[in-house]
Design a protein around this motif. Structure first.
Motif, PDB file in Angstrom:
ATOM      1  N   ALA A 222       0.813  -1.219   0.000  1.00 32.06           N
ATOM      2  CA  ALA A 222       0.000   0.000   0.000  1.00 32.06           C
ATOM      3  C   ALA A 222       0.845   1.267   0.000  1.00 32.06           C
ATOM      4  O   ALA A 222       0.289   2.370  -0.030  1.00 32.06           O
ATOM      5  CB  ALA A 222      -0.933   0.013   1.212  1.00 32.06           C
ATOM      6  N   VAL A 223       2.158   1.126   0.031  1.00 36.52           N
ATOM      7  CA  VAL A 223       3.031   2.305   0.078  1.00 36.52           C
ATOM      8  C   VAL A 223       4.107   2.177  -0.996  1.00 36.52           C
ATOM      9  O   VAL A 223       4.397   1.090  -1.499  1.00 36.52           O
ATOM     10  CB  VAL A 223       3.696   2.469   1.463  1.00 36.52           C
ATOM     11  CG1 VAL A 223       2.661   2.718   2.534  1.00 36.52           C
ATOM     12  CG2 VAL A 223       4.531   1.245   1.808  1.00 36.52           C
ATOM     13  N   LYS A 224       4.686   3.316  -1.333  1.00 35.57           N
ATOM     14  CA  LYS A 224       5.780   3.364  -2.301  1.00 35.57           C
ATOM     15  C   LYS A 224       6.712   4.488  -1.892  1.00 35.57           C
ATOM     16  O   LYS A 224       6.264   5.527  -1.388  1.00 35.57           O
ATOM     17  CB  LYS A 224       5.234   3.580  -3.717  1.00 35.57           C
ATOM     18  CG  LYS A 224       6.272   3.425  -4.815  1.00 35.57           C
ATOM     19  CD  LYS A 224       5.632   3.563  -6.198  1.00 35.57           C
ATOM     20  CE  LYS A 224       6.674   3.384  -7.294  1.00 35.57           C
ATOM     21  NZ  LYS A 224       6.088   3.533  -8.646  1.00 35.57           N
ATOM     22  N   ARG A 225       8.004   4.288  -2.123  1.00 33.01           N
ATOM     23  CA  ARG A 225       8.997   5.269  -1.671  1.00 33.01           C
ATOM     24  C   ARG A 225       8.877   6.591  -2.406  1.00 33.01           C
ATOM     25  O   ARG A 225       8.886   7.653  -1.803  1.00 33.01           O
ATOM     26  CB  ARG A 225      10.398   4.685  -1.840  1.00 33.01           C
ATOM     27  CG  ARG A 225      11.499   5.599  -1.327  1.00 33.01           C
ATOM     28  CD  ARG A 225      12.859   4.980  -1.563  1.00 33.01           C
ATOM     29  NE  ARG A 225      13.922   5.892  -1.164  1.00 33.01           N
ATOM     30  CZ  ARG A 225      15.220   5.673  -1.397  1.00 33.01           C
ATOM     31  NH1 ARG A 225      15.588   4.557  -2.021  1.00 33.01           N
ATOM     32  NH2 ARG A 225      16.126   6.551  -1.017  1.00 33.01           N
ATOM     33  N   ARG A 226       8.768   6.544  -3.724  1.00 33.53           N
ATOM     34  CA  ARG A 226       8.673   7.757  -4.539  1.00 33.53           C
ATOM     35  C   ARG A 226       7.970   7.437  -5.839  1.00 33.53           C
ATOM     36  O   ARG A 226       7.819   6.272  -6.212  1.00 33.53           O
ATOM     37  CB  ARG A 226      10.053   8.366  -4.810  1.00 33.53           C
ATOM     38  CG  ARG A 226      10.984   7.468  -5.596  1.00 33.53           C
ATOM     39  CD  ARG A 226      12.252   8.245  -5.986  1.00 33.53           C
ATOM     40  NE  ARG A 226      13.008   8.651  -4.819  1.00 33.53           N
ATOM     41  CZ  ARG A 226      13.969   7.920  -4.262  1.00 33.53           C
ATOM     42  NH1 ARG A 226      14.285   6.746  -4.777  1.00 33.53           N
ATOM     43  NH2 ARG A 226      14.637   8.353  -3.216  1.00 33.53           N
ATOM     44  N   ALA A 227       7.545   8.485  -6.539  1.00 36.01           N
ATOM     45  CA  ALA A 227       6.882   8.304  -7.835  1.00 36.01           C
ATOM     46  C   ALA A 227       7.036   9.578  -8.645  1.00 36.01           C
ATOM     47  O   ALA A 227       7.176  10.680  -8.086  1.00 36.01           O
ATOM     48  CB  ALA A 227       5.400   7.969  -7.656  1.00 36.01           C
ATOM     49  N   SER A 228       7.014   9.442  -9.965  1.00 36.39           N
ATOM     50  CA  SER A 228       7.016  10.621 -10.820  1.00 36.39           C
ATOM     51  C   SER A 228       5.612  11.206 -10.843  1.00 36.39           C
ATOM     52  O   SER A 228       4.625  10.476 -10.932  1.00 36.39           O
ATOM     53  CB  SER A 228       7.457  10.248 -12.242  1.00 36.39           C
ATOM     54  OG  SER A 228       6.575   9.303 -12.812  1.00 36.39           O
ATOM     55  N   ILE A 229       5.521  12.514 -10.733  1.00 33.97           N
ATOM     56  CA  ILE A 229       4.222  13.189 -10.713  1.00 33.97           C
ATOM     57  C   ILE A 229       3.778  13.412 -12.148  1.00 33.97           C
ATOM     58  O   ILE A 229       4.373  14.183 -12.895  1.00 33.97           O
ATOM     59  CB  ILE A 229       4.308  14.533  -9.958  1.00 33.97           C
ATOM     60  CG1 ILE A 229       4.784  14.296  -8.527  1.00 33.97           C
ATOM     61  CG2 ILE A 229       2.949  15.235  -9.966  1.00 33.97           C
ATOM     62  CD1 ILE A 229       5.022  15.569  -7.739  1.00 33.97           C
ATOM     63  N   ARG A 230       2.717  12.729 -12.549  1.00 28.36           N
ATOM     64  CA  ARG A 230       2.236  12.806 -13.927  1.00 28.36           C
ATOM     65  C   ARG A 230       0.991  13.674 -14.060  1.00 28.36           C
ATOM     66  O   ARG A 230       0.700  14.205 -15.134  1.00 28.36           O
ATOM     67  CB  ARG A 230       1.917  11.400 -14.434  1.00 28.36           C
ATOM     68  CG  ARG A 230       3.095  10.441 -14.405  1.00 28.36           C
ATOM     69  CD  ARG A 230       4.141  10.816 -15.420  1.00 28.36           C
ATOM     70  NE  ARG A 230       3.577  10.852 -16.755  1.00 28.36           N
ATOM     71  CZ  ARG A 230       3.339   9.778 -17.499  1.00 28.36           C
ATOM     72  NH1 ARG A 230       3.626   8.568 -17.039  1.00 28.36           N
ATOM     73  NH2 ARG A 230       2.826   9.900 -18.700  1.00 28.36           N
ATOM     74  N   LEU A 231       0.227  13.803 -12.965  1.00 27.15           N
ATOM     75  CA  LEU A 231      -1.038  14.546 -13.012  1.00 27.15           C
ATOM     76  C   LEU A 231      -1.271  15.225 -11.675  1.00 27.15           C
ATOM     77  O   LEU A 231      -1.051  14.631 -10.619  1.00 27.15           O
ATOM     78  CB  LEU A 231      -2.194  13.587 -13.326  1.00 27.15           C
ATOM     79  CG  LEU A 231      -3.613  14.176 -13.331  1.00 27.15           C
ATOM     80  CD1 LEU A 231      -3.774  15.200 -14.449  1.00 27.15           C
ATOM     81  CD2 LEU A 231      -4.641  13.064 -13.470  1.00 27.15           C
ATOM     82  N   VAL A 232      -1.716  16.472 -11.722  1.00 27.70           N
ATOM     83  CA  VAL A 232      -2.115  17.211 -10.519  1.00 27.70           C
ATOM     84  C   VAL A 232      -3.630  17.360 -10.533  1.00 27.70           C
ATOM     85  O   VAL A 232      -4.209  17.810 -11.528  1.00 27.70           O
ATOM     86  CB  VAL A 232      -1.457  18.600 -10.455  1.00 27.70           C
ATOM     87  CG1 VAL A 232      -1.932  19.360  -9.216  1.00 27.70           C
ATOM     88  CG2 VAL A 232       0.064  18.478 -10.455  1.00 27.70           C
ATOM     89  N   ILE A 233      -4.266  16.940  -9.434  1.00 26.68           N
ATOM     90  CA  ILE A 233      -5.713  17.114  -9.292  1.00 26.68           C
ATOM     91  C   ILE A 233      -5.958  18.078  -8.141  1.00 26.68           C
ATOM     92  O   ILE A 233      -5.629  17.794  -6.990  1.00 26.68           O
ATOM     93  CB  ILE A 233      -6.423  15.773  -9.033  1.00 26.68           C
ATOM     94  CG1 ILE A 233      -6.265  14.856 -10.247  1.00 26.68           C
ATOM     95  CG2 ILE A 233      -7.895  16.000  -8.723  1.00 26.68           C
ATOM     96  CD1 ILE A 233      -6.954  13.508 -10.100  1.00 26.68           C
ATOM     97  N   LYS A 234      -6.524  19.225  -8.481  1.00 24.16           N
ATOM     98  CA  LYS A 234      -6.811  20.249  -7.479  1.00 24.16           C
ATOM     99  C   LYS A 234      -8.245  20.081  -6.992  1.00 24.16           C
ATOM    100  O   LYS A 234      -9.193  20.174  -7.780  1.00 24.16           O
ATOM    101  CB  LYS A 234      -6.608  21.647  -8.073  1.00 24.16           C
ATOM    102  CG  LYS A 234      -6.823  22.776  -7.069  1.00 24.16           C
ATOM    103  CD  LYS A 234      -6.575  24.129  -7.723  1.00 24.16           C
ATOM    104  CE  LYS A 234      -6.752  25.265  -6.737  1.00 24.16           C
ATOM    105  NZ  LYS A 234      -6.530  26.584  -7.368  1.00 24.16           N
TER     106      LYS A 234
END
Length: 320
Positions: A222-234
């Motif tokens: 259920a967790v991950k150390r890091r990820a590339s940010i592909r989409l921002v949802i405001k």
């Protein structure tokens, strides 16, 4: 202040590296640039543009060329390559280290590292490691989750429901990267990475419950150390007077570490299932990347319908 990576940390974090000489000098050495240099021209005596602050990587080409030089030439070249700014020498493929290099490095108190891996692989590993740690970092208030394999950054005012929405997504099998505070840095010209500060790793704050440990409750998946940010949802609170995008024609971007990231705005309202909506938004974003755009399909259908009706009207006018 110039950012730097301690040489001892580089060695500790990369198991392919062995210290061949100068272990006692490692603690005093730092690296301030991510580029790796292969000193080919310097072996011929050309030092006009010698990047002395880089790791000096010698592979099969450099070592074989050095074997052709006489002792005095090698001493002269290697001594000139040893400067106060030089962090270390690195010999790949477990090649034999020239005796003259050992002498010059020992005299200048510069460590020599080695690895059995190929020169290209060593260069790639070192460059990626150094770029990540020397990158300019920033902090964003939000929640970073991995949805359908894509890094999605949830932003919005405090109390809008970012953490609660992320918790619902985690319950559905998606993964948490960071809650409340996301540390971001530029990996390359098109990629921004996000991760949690060490103090907040795997933790979430849920109003009314408090702090929870996601890995303890949901497991390591259920967790991950890091990820590339592909989409921002405001996420924004619903406003009856606001004019929200209903067709998907409006496109906006958010600049994060000099990289433009696609952003969509989703209003939050009682009764709306935000987990469903964010999942669909992520799937739709991926579909657009693959060339399947429902907005364009609707636009084409509308254009065709208008064209057909115009032809029908024109035909009826002619028949009158």
């Amino acid at each position: 202040m110039v950012k730097a990576v301690k040489l001892k940390n580089l060695i500790r974090d990369n198991k392919i590296i062995r210290v061949a000489q100068g272990k006692q000098y490692i603690d005093n050495k730092e690296i301030i640039v991510s580029d790796i240099y292969r000193p080919g021209l310097e072996l011929t005596g050309y030092f006009d543009f010698y990047p002395k602050q880089r790791i000096q990587l010698l592979g099969r080409t450099e070592i074989s060329y050095a074997a052709r030089l006489d002792h005095d030439s090698l001493i002269r070249v290697f001594t000139k390559m040893c400067t106060l700014e030089t962090p270390c020498f690195f010999v790949s493929r477990s090649l034999r280290i020239p005796r003259e290099l050992k002498e010059a490095a020992e005299q200048a108190k510069i460590p020599i590292l080695t690895s059995s891996e190929s020169t290209t692989y060593v260069s790639s590993i070192l460059t990626e490691y150094l770029r990540e740690r020397l990158a300019v970092r920033d902090t964003i208030h939000g929640v970073l989750v991995e949805v359908k394999g894509l890094g999605v950054l949830l932003t919005g005012d405090s109390g809008v429901g970012k953490s609660e929405t992320a918790l619902g997504l985690i319950h559905r099998g998606h993964r948490l990267i960071a809650d409340d505070r996301v540390d971001v840095y530029q990996k390359d010209v098109e990629t921004v990475m996000g991760e949690a500060p060490q103090i907040l790793k795997h933790l979430m704050e849920i109003r009314g419950i408090g702090i929870i440990n996601v890995m303890d409750l949901f497991g390591v998946g259920a967790v991950k150390r890091r990820a590339s940010i592909r989409l921002v949802i405001k996420l924004v609170n619903w406003d009856n007077t606001a004019n929200y995008d209903r067709l998907g024609f409006e496109e906006s971007k958010r600049n994060i570490c000099n990289v433009e990231i696609p952003q969509i705005t989703i209003p939050v309202k009682v009764g709306r299932n935000m987990e469903d909506i964010i999942e669909i938004a992520t799937m739709n974003f991926r579909a657009k990347k693959w060339g399947y755009d429902a907005t364009k399909t609707f636009d084409n259908n509308l254009t065709n319908l208008i064209s057909a009706n115009s032809k029908k009207d024109l035909a009826e006018d002619k028949n009158k």
